[in-house]
Design an enzyme around this catalytic site. Structure first.
Site, PDB file in Angstrom:
ATOM      1  N   CYS A 107      14.891   9.909  13.524  1.00 54.89           N
ATOM      2  CA  CYS A 107      16.000  10.611  14.165  1.00 54.89           C
ATOM      3  C   CYS A 107      16.202  11.987  13.526  1.00 54.89           C
ATOM      4  O   CYS A 107      15.887  12.211  12.368  1.00 54.89           O
ATOM      5  CB  CYS A 107      17.324   9.868  14.082  1.00 54.89           C
ATOM      6  SG  CYS A 107      17.224   8.182  14.668  1.00 54.89           S
ATOM      7  N   ARG A 116      11.072  13.976  15.472  1.00 57.28           N
ATOM      8  CA  ARG A 116      11.636  12.867  14.703  1.00 57.28           C
ATOM      9  C   ARG A 116      12.056  11.695  15.584  1.00 57.28           C
ATOM     10  O   ARG A 116      12.562  10.689  15.090  1.00 57.28           O
ATOM     11  CB  ARG A 116      12.844  13.351  13.905  1.00 57.28           C
ATOM     12  CG  ARG A 116      12.515  14.477  12.947  1.00 57.28           C
ATOM     13  CD  ARG A 116      13.740  14.902  12.202  1.00 57.28           C
ATOM     14  NE  ARG A 116      14.103  13.932  11.201  1.00 57.28           N
ATOM     15  CZ  ARG A 116      13.653  13.916   9.963  1.00 57.28           C
ATOM     16  NH1 ARG A 116      12.814  14.843   9.570  1.00 57.28           N
ATOM     17  NH2 ARG A 116      14.028  13.001   9.114  1.00 57.28           N
ATOM     18  N   GLY A 131      18.433   7.136   9.736  1.00 58.38           N
ATOM     19  CA  GLY A 131      18.205   6.151   8.680  1.00 58.38           C
ATOM     20  C   GLY A 131      18.755   4.793   9.073  1.00 58.38           C
ATOM     21  O   GLY A 131      18.984   4.537  10.264  1.00 58.38           O
ATOM     22  N   GLU A 181      -2.672   4.446  19.678  1.00 58.55           N
ATOM     23  CA  GLU A 181      -1.336   5.048  19.686  1.00 58.55           C
ATOM     24  C   GLU A 181      -1.087   5.929  20.903  1.00 58.55           C
ATOM     25  O   GLU A 181       0.052   6.069  21.331  1.00 58.55           O
ATOM     26  CB  GLU A 181      -1.040   5.804  18.383  1.00 58.55           C
ATOM     27  CG  GLU A 181      -1.774   7.103  18.210  1.00 58.55           C
ATOM     28  CD  GLU A 181      -1.408   7.827  16.920  1.00 58.55           C
ATOM     29  OE1 GLU A 181      -0.229   7.895  16.573  1.00 58.55           O
ATOM     30  OE2 GLU A 181      -2.327   8.347  16.273  1.00 58.55           O
ATOM     31  N   HIS A 209     -18.156 -11.711   9.698  1.00 55.89           N
ATOM     32  CA  HIS A 209     -17.249 -12.588   8.946  1.00 55.89           C
ATOM     33  C   HIS A 209     -16.014 -12.972   9.749  1.00 55.89           C
ATOM     34  O   HIS A 209     -15.032 -13.435   9.189  1.00 55.89           O
ATOM     35  CB  HIS A 209     -16.841 -11.913   7.630  1.00 55.89           C
ATOM     36  CG  HIS A 209     -17.996 -11.694   6.706  1.00 55.89           C
ATOM     37  ND1 HIS A 209     -18.669 -12.737   6.106  1.00 55.89           N
ATOM     38  CD2 HIS A 209     -18.631 -10.559   6.319  1.00 55.89           C
ATOM     39  CE1 HIS A 209     -19.669 -12.249   5.367  1.00 55.89           C
ATOM     40  NE2 HIS A 209     -19.660 -10.940   5.492  1.00 55.89           N
ATOM     41  N   LYS A 263       6.964  11.750  15.254  1.00 57.77           N
ATOM     42  CA  LYS A 263       6.026  12.487  14.399  1.00 57.77           C
ATOM     43  C   LYS A 263       6.299  12.249  12.924  1.00 57.77           C
ATOM     44  O   LYS A 263       5.387  12.216  12.110  1.00 57.77           O
ATOM     45  CB  LYS A 263       6.148  13.983  14.737  1.00 57.77           C
ATOM     46  CG  LYS A 263       5.173  14.881  14.010  1.00 57.77           C
ATOM     47  CD  LYS A 263       3.770  14.676  14.511  1.00 57.77           C
ATOM     48  CE  LYS A 263       2.745  15.469  13.726  1.00 57.77           C
ATOM     49  NZ  LYS A 263       1.408  14.861  13.853  1.00 57.77           N
TER      50      LYS A 263
END
Ligand code: F6R
Length: 615
Positions: A2, A27, A105, A491, A507, A610
């Protein structure tokens, strides 16, 4: 994550806040909102989705209603953590339409506080952790506290990593701000002050910036700024003059920022090397300063693409300098009690300089007594400010969420560190240093040549665009590239993709192979190619669609591959040592073109941001 922005003391504050939000969409872009105050009224406008939707909504409202003259406003662009993507959960969150808060946050103890507030009669309209903040402010203001004291009581109640800004109709010319682990910058203006999640978000308003330190809180008025530590001691924090960025960065004719950034790589890599190589033959990195007076183990920590760059770095440093390297995921390192036996130095890698996981790993390393170094792109970012030494990639702003030019520039610095360490510990002869520097100088033109395979990559992208799952394989220096190729593809195209070390397939992962599953391998004849070709053969026998991007020699050997792209000719030593640079290009182009074919939002893919400033 944010982004938050706030303005106090300047007319038309909402517009100025929106300008700031434009620069903070990296953000998060799940929703956006603004709140402003004028003549005893708090006005909040919020919108789901990208910022342009908020701008449209705010323009409509301004056209409909009388001009809302305001000189104090706060704004937010969200990356959802608590609560789905909706207008209700968008910030600012308010209490009784008198207090508004924007927050970045996570408030970890919000549930307990929310239950207490509900029992005291407060109504919650969102599922966010943030909404407790305006209500707590309201509660403490009603008890007779001024704004500063109310803010301090709120801080006493909450736990977590956060940065927030609050405003209240009862204190019309004041903003209360605080940070703990999440970044917050304050800008100083003429009879006005500003707040932003980073300095760039307010550099259209001022170039005089103060960074709050962890635990600080501040009361900000148009003509006064007071900063206090968590113990309520008033402090003066350093004022830094920043360079204003040259307005908004454009796509320069490309369809997406990511495409532009891929194609910028030949021109930005010389910027990375500009201060690190002297006279075309001397590496200027001070190895002693990085913590290597003696031969020790290097600890590298990072997240995502930066972590994969670190993995390549490990292979180079071990090969070139004969020095042990541990590469640790930042999100894991921080919550372990790692042994530092034999270690003197830590290197964190971060484009943004703000990834919370990486920042916390850095602090953990510092506490454990390591000298801390960073490879970072954003100068002045939190990691840059906290680390003992920074090496800058200098590739300019990277806007596309998927890291491209940052990755290759991080590789450049890692390679130079490997060579400088090799020189220091007599593993690389002076003559070889000159040759290696000449390799680095040839990189931009080599990358430019690799970019010419774009049309062939487009054809592969068309061929695999409807696949349900894609596997990437690599060995040695190209193993991290397999991981990076898969990350990049998933993405932005939303196709499930996994990278594996070629030798690991047998494997377990080989069970995933069925008819027509695309298996992509980047391959260079480096002496180990036959082993990798055998691994590819094993996938081929089980029905996989084999896609090989390789040099001539490997193409000639792997005749069974369904789709092949021959890369240009490079001399043997150069291509085997620098193969991660060469193969980063097809990895990026393939992801980009598959996503483009599928019509996804390449620059702002769903659920991502980002800069990842939550844990
Ligand atoms: C992937 C990508 C992310 C970042 C990661 C770390 O394309 O960009 O995986 O690499 O979030 O970010 P920084 O380097 O800013 O710490």
């Amino acid at each position: 994550m944010c982004g938050v922005v706030a303005v106090v003391g300047k007319q038309n504050a909402t517009q100025l806040v929106i300008e700031g939000l434009r620069k903070l969409e990296y953000r998060g872009y799940d929703s956006a909102g603004i709140a402003s105050m004028s003549n005893g009224t708090l006005r909040t406008i919020k919108s789901e989705g990208k910022l342009y939707k908020l701008i449209d909504k705010s323009n409509e409202i301004s056209n409909d209603k009388l001009h809302f003259d305001n000189s104090i406003a706060i704004g937010h662009t969200r990356w959802a953590t608590h609560g789905n993507i909706s207008v209700e959960n968008a910030h600012p969150l308010t209490s009784e339409n008198k207090i508004a808060v924007v927050h970045n946050g996570i408030i970890e103890n919000y549930e307990i506080l929310k239950n207490e507030l509900i029992s005291e009669g407060y109504d919650f309209i969102s599922q966010t952790d943030t909404e407790i903040l305006p209500h707590l402010f309201m509660k403490y203001i009603k008890l007779g506290n001024d704004f500063l004291e109310a803010g301090r009581l709120v801080l006493k109640d909450i736990r977590g990593a956060f940065a927030f800004v609050a405003m209240s109709l009862d204190f019309p010319n004041q903003l209360f701000a605080s940070r703990n682990s999440s970044p917050l910058a304050i800008g100083l203006g003429e009879k006005s002050n500003f707040i932003g999640s980073d300095a760039h978000s307010i550099d259209h308003l001022t170039q005089r910036i103060i960074y709050l330190e962890d635990g600080d809180h501040a009361l900000i008025k148009s003509d006064e700024l007071e900063i206090f530590t968590k113990d309520k001691v008033k402090v003066n924090r350093k004022v830094i003059n920043i360079k204003a960025e040259l307005g908004l960065i454009t796509k320069g004719g490309y369809k997406h920022f990511m495409e532009k950034e891929i194609f910028e790589q030949p021109s930005v890599i010389p910027q990375t090397t500009s201060t690190l190589i002297k006279n075309n033959s001397e590496i200027t990195i001070d190895i002693d300063r990085l913590g290597f007076e003696n031969k020790n183990t290097l600890l590298i920590s990072a997240a995502g693409t930066s972590y994969y760059a670190g993995m390549v770095g490990k292979y180079w440093i071990e090969q070139i300098a004969d020095l042990p390297v541990i590469v640790d995921l930042a999100s894991e390192y921080r919550y372990r009690k790692p042994s530092v036996f034999g270690q003197s130095s830590m290197l964190v890698i971060s484009q943004s300089g703000e990834s919370l996981d990486t920042l916390m790993a850095l602090r953990h390393g510092k506490e454990l007594g390591l000298i801390t170094n960073a490879i970072v792109n954003v100068e002045g970012s939190t990691i840059d400010r906290e680390v003992d030494n920074s090496l800058y990639t200098k590739v300019g702003a990277e806007i596309g969420v998927a890291s491209t030019k940052s990755f290759t520039s991080q590789l450049v610095i890692l390679f130079l560190i490997a060579v400088a360490l090799g020189k220091k510990f007599n593993n690389v002869k002076p003559r070889k240093i000159k040759e290696i520097c000449s390799y680095i100088n040839k990189l931009p033109s080599a990358i430019a040549q690799m970019l010419r395979i774009e049309d062939e990559i487009k054809l592969i992208a068309q061929n695999i665009k409807n696949a349900k799952s894609i596997i990437f394989l690599g060995r040695g220096l190209l193993y991290p590239l397999a991981l990076e190729g898969a990350l990049k593809l998933k993405e932005i195209s939303y196709i499930h993709a996994e990278g594996f070390a070629a030798g690991e397939m047998k494997h377990g992962p080989i069970a995933l192979i069925e008819d027509n599953v695309p298996v992509v391998m980047f391959l260079i004849s480096d002496g180990n190619e036959d082993k990798s070709i055998s691994n590819l053969q094993e996938a081929h026998s089980r029905g996989a669609k084999i896609i090989l991007i390789a040099d001539k020699k490997c193409i000639e050997k792997a005749t069974f591959a369904h789709l092949k792209i021959e890369i240009p000719f490079f001399e043997t030593d150069f291509k085997s040592l620098l193969s991660p640079f060469l193969m980063a290009i097809p990895a990026q182009l393939l992801a980009y073109h598959v996503a483009n074919e599928r019509g996804t939002d390449v620059d702002q893919p769903r659920n991502l941001a980002k800069s990842v400033t939550v844990e």
